[in-house]
Design a protein around this motif. Structure first.
Motif, short mmCIF file in Angstrom:
data_model
loop_
_atom_site.label_atom_id
_atom_site.label_comp_id
_atom_site.label_asym_id
_atom_site.label_seq_id
_atom_site.Cartn_x
_atom_site.Cartn_y
_atom_site.Cartn_z
N MET A 62 -43.40 52.53 79.15
CA MET A 62 -44.43 51.37 79.41
C MET A 62 -44.39 50.19 79.60
N LYS A 63 -42.45 49.91 78.88
CA LYS A 63 -42.33 48.56 78.61
C LYS A 63 -42.82 48.10 80.25
N TYR A 64 -42.32 48.81 81.42
CA TYR A 64 -42.49 48.09 82.87
C TYR A 64 -44.27 48.52 83.49
N ILE A 65 -44.69 48.81 82.43
CA ILE A 65 -46.14 48.43 82.77
C ILE A 65 -46.79 47.20 84.05
N ILE A 66 -46.01 45.80 83.33
CA ILE A 66 -45.98 45.26 84.10
C ILE A 66 -45.76 44.33 85.55
N PHE A 67 -44.98 45.42 85.64
CA PHE A 67 -44.23 45.20 87.24
C PHE A 67 -44.62 46.04 87.61
N ILE A 68 -44.99 46.95 87.12
CA ILE A 68 -46.47 48.71 88.12
C ILE A 68 -47.70 47.72 88.55
N LEU A 69 -48.00 47.01 87.45
CA LEU A 69 -49.33 46.13 87.98
C LEU A 69 -49.22 44.68 89.03
N PHE A 70 -48.49 44.38 88.72
CA PHE A 70 -47.60 42.98 89.62
C PHE A 70 -47.66 43.98 91.01
N THR A 71 -46.87 45.05 91.23
CA THR A 71 -46.86 45.66 92.68
C THR A 71 -48.50 45.77 93.15
N VAL A 72 -48.75 46.53 92.08
CA VAL A 72 -50.49 47.07 91.81
C VAL A 72 -51.67 45.98 93.08
N MET A 73 -51.35 44.39 92.38
CA MET A 73 -52.28 43.44 92.21
C MET A 73 -51.58 42.67 93.81
N THR A 74 -50.39 42.76 93.92
CA THR A 74 -49.49 42.07 95.48
C THR A 74 -50.28 43.25 95.99
N ASN A 75 -50.37 44.61 96.31
CA ASN A 75 -50.94 44.92 96.98
C ASN A 75 -51.85 45.08 97.52
N ALA A 76 -52.98 44.69 96.38
CA ALA A 76 -54.44 44.78 97.25
C ALA A 76 -54.63 43.52 97.45
N ALA A 77 -53.61 42.50 96.80
CA ALA A 77 -53.75 40.42 97.67
C ALA A 77 -53.04 40.76 99.53
N ALA A 78 -52.42 41.83 99.40
CA ALA A 78 -52.19 42.06 100.90
C ALA A 78 -52.96 42.27 101.55
N GLN A 79 -54.28 43.14 100.95
CA GLN A 79 -54.79 43.91 101.93
C GLN A 79 -55.56 43.20 102.32
N LEU A 80 -56.23 42.07 101.70
CA LEU A 80 -57.01 41.15 101.88
C LEU A 80 -57.11 40.05 102.70
N MET A 81 -56.06 39.33 102.50
CA MET A 81 -55.51 39.17 103.14
C MET A 81 -55.82 38.84 104.90
N LEU A 82 -54.74 40.08 104.30
CA LEU A 82 -54.65 40.90 106.42
C LEU A 82 -56.58 41.12 106.65
N LYS A 83 -57.26 41.29 105.92
CA LYS A 83 -58.36 41.25 106.19
C LYS A 83 -59.76 39.97 106.36
N GLN A 84 -59.03 38.78 105.97
CA GLN A 84 -59.23 37.64 106.03
C GLN A 84 -58.86 37.34 107.56
N GLY A 85 -57.19 37.50 107.56
CA GLY A 85 -57.03 37.27 108.61
C GLY A 85 -57.34 37.91 110.06
N MET A 86 -57.78 38.54 109.27
CA MET A 86 -57.75 39.77 110.55
C MET A 86 -59.26 39.83 111.46
N MET A 87 -60.68 39.08 110.24
CA MET A 87 -61.82 38.63 110.07
C MET A 87 -62.20 36.98 111.17
N SER A 88 -61.09 36.01 110.58
CA SER A 88 -60.65 35.51 112.06
C SER A 88 -60.47 35.40 113.14
N MET A 89 -59.84 35.59 113.31
CA MET A 89 -59.34 36.06 115.01
C MET A 89 -60.44 36.39 115.52
#
Length: 149
Positions: free
Chosen positions: A1-28
């Motif tokens: 459980m001590k690596y949960i911060i790294f796991i959650l960082f992975t999750v949040m960066t993955n989600a942020a990437a999806q949102l950025m990709l969506k924004q990018g495709m909408m702007s195009m």
């Protein structure tokens, strides 16, 4: 459980990437390959600012995930990535005004309950080393289907 911060960082960066990709495709705007070189069009997409930032964020997410995989069992770490679905659905609701109906909320609840159950299973490993818990393949025995513990 001590690596949960790294796991959650992975999750949040993955989600942020999806949102950025969506924004990018909408702007195009609508993408059409008619009368255009597909390779050039692909380069235009990849190097548009939001899409490029999203792809870079995916690289950071993957690097974090590789670190996590070096520390915990795959069967523990990988299901946490489903929390990215939860984060994306919630942020897409607020940022892009996407629908968040009862069925999606029920699915999000199921994902959260499942992730909590998986997190609880990780508690029994706290006192033991990850390397002691997983089988390793002896490079000298590859092809003989012999696994050494």
């Amino acid at each position: 459980m001590k690596y949960i911060i790294f796991i959650l960082f992975t999750v949040m960066t993955n989600a942020a990437a999806q949102l950025m990709l969506k924004q990018g495709m909408m702007s195009m705007g609508p993408i059409s390959f008619e009368g255009a070189n597909p390779f050039v069009k692909l380069l235009q997409i990849v190097f548009s600012p939001w899409v490029f930032l999203g792809l870079c964020t995916f690289v950071i997410s993957m690097a974090s995930h590789l670190y996590v995989l070096s520390k915990v069992e795959l069967s523990f770490a990988y299901p946490f990535l489903s929390l990215a679905y939860v984060a994306v659905a919630i942020f897409a609701y607020f940022v892009f005004r996407e629908d968040l109906n009862g069925w999606r909320i029920a699915g999000i609840a199921c994902i959260c309950v499942g992730t909590i159950l998986i997190a609880q299973s990780g508690r029994e490993m706290d006192g033991r080393r990850h390397e002691d818990q997983t089988a390793s393949i002896n490079p000298d025995k590859i092809g003989t289907s012999e696994i050494v513990r």
